[in-house]
Scaffold this active site. Structure first.
Site, short mmCIF file in Angstrom:
data_model
loop_
_atom_site.label_atom_id
_atom_site.label_comp_id
_atom_site.label_asym_id
_atom_site.label_seq_id
_atom_site.Cartn_x
_atom_site.Cartn_y
_atom_site.Cartn_z
N ASP A 14 -48.95 -20.14 -95.03
CA ASP A 14 -49.48 -18.65 -94.83
C ASP A 14 -50.54 -18.63 -93.96
OD1 ASP A 14 -49.54 -15.94 -95.51
OD2 ASP A 14 -51.50 -16.62 -96.44
N SER A 37 -40.36 -27.41 -90.39
CA SER A 37 -40.18 -27.21 -91.78
C SER A 37 -39.14 -27.86 -92.09
CB SER A 37 -40.30 -25.65 -92.07
OG SER A 37 -39.98 -25.57 -93.41
N ARG A 38 -39.34 -28.07 -93.49
CA ARG A 38 -37.91 -28.76 -94.17
C ARG A 38 -36.97 -27.84 -94.48
NH1 ARG A 38 -40.50 -33.00 -98.58
NH2 ARG A 38 -42.54 -32.19 -98.24
N LYS A 58 -58.11 -28.04 -94.62
CA LYS A 58 -59.12 -28.64 -95.43
C LYS A 58 -58.54 -28.58 -97.12
CE LYS A 58 -60.10 -24.38 -95.11
NZ LYS A 58 -59.14 -23.48 -94.45
#
Length: 326
Positions: free
Chosen positions: A17, A40-41, A100
């Site tokens: 997101d 992306s998978r 992070k």
């Protein structure tokens, strides 16, 4: 750098997101970055992101790392997956901007920092708020003695409840409030107190049904007695602020971590019975992160950045120990 001079060819591992809302729009608009591909998978997720940001869609993270037209990757994967994929990217001699924290613990962070140094690659955590001009302005005021000697930093970051299927509630993916929102006030304390900090106390509040922490409080202190009192949570009223208390006054900031790019932040300086409000220019912290990342790739990493990553990882380990975590 293998791309055009001063332009970083960027790939993305994961359709998070924050990438959709914040980082990728900044990457597209930034002349220092060229968004090349996103992986992306889930092929449909990759296609949706690629269509919006006008880049290639790739199914599978390894396929993206095999490309020859990248200088760097941005990795917004869940925290428990970052250690593996940051390492794979560095081994491919790609520079890395990671969400992070870099990993779930100090051992993992140390492994990646050492790998980046050995490969001569730039490795960064995406703490956007540190690149906003309001933090620079606060730092200048502290240096000028506006509030005297700094005694303590208070900071809170809390967000409302997420959907039941949100990755923040999944312990297997590194979920929990400490690694999601708690890292912000911890990093803020590092930034403003500027000395080695130790965890003097911590409490973590858990959701027994999900197996993750959903909030907590931390007390940090340095060798000279300056302290930081920090709180964070998921499923609470939204809080996003800090206050720095000194011998001659207090400086406080709202919308400390997530100011919109068009917003003009306001600082509040209190001295005695008086209060002054100081408006700061609007700034785009994610555009600044990407520009700084590109500069580090072109000219070399600034001294102290890897050590800051390791110091934060050490504090996270210390918080868990102080809270009685295994």
């Amino acid at each position: 750098m293998r791309g055009r001079e001063s332009t970083v060819r960027l790939g993305v591992l994961g359709c998070a997101d924050i990438a959709w809302r914040r980082v990728l729009p900044a990457a597209v608009d930034n002349p220092r970055t060229e968004l090349v591909a996103i992986a992306s998978r889930d092929p449909e997720k990759a296609r949706r992101f690629a269509e919006r940001f006008d880049c290639d869609a790739v199914t599978g993270y390894e396929r993206l790392l095999e490309r020859e037209d990248l200088d760097a990757v941005y990795i917004p994967l869940p925290v428990a997956l970052r250690r593996e994929w940051v390492a794979r990217a560095l081994t491919r001699d790609l520079h890395v901007l990671s969400e992070k924290p870099l990993t779930t613990d100090h051992a993992g962070a140390a492994e990646l920092v050492d790998l980046a140094k050995s490969r001569g690659r730039v490795l960064r955590e995406n703490f956007g708020f540190l690149h906003h001009s309001q933090q620079s302005r606060v730092g200048e005021m502290l240096d000028s003695g506006a509030i005297g000697r700094v005694c303590s930093v208070d900071s809170e970051f809390g967000v409302p409840r997420r959907s039941d299927h949100d990755i923040r509630y999944d312990p297997a993916l590194g979920g929990g409030a400490l690694l999601d929102v708690g890292v912000y006030p911890l990093r803020l304390a590092q930034y403003f107190l500027r000395t080695e900090l130790r965890v003097r106390g911590a409490v973590l509040r858990h959701d027994p049904d999900r197996g993750v922490d959903v909030g907590g409080s931390v007390l940090l202190a340095d060798a000279h007695g300056a302290s930081a009192r920090l709180a964070f949570g998921i499923g609470v009223q939204y809080r996003n602020s800090y206050a720095i208390w000194g011998t001659g006054g207090t400086l406080s900031v709202d919308r400390a971590f997530t100011p919109p790019a068009e917003m003009r932040p306001v600082l509040r300086l209190r001295e005695g019975q008086g209060e002054e409000t100081i408006e700061v220019e609007a700034d785009h912290q994610f555009a600044n992160v990407l520009g700084d990342f590109a500069t580090a790739i072109e000219f070399g990493e600034r001294p102290g950045v890897p050590e800051t990553i390791l110091d934060l990882a050490r504090l996270l380990d210390g918080v868990r120990r102080a809270a009685g975590e295994p």
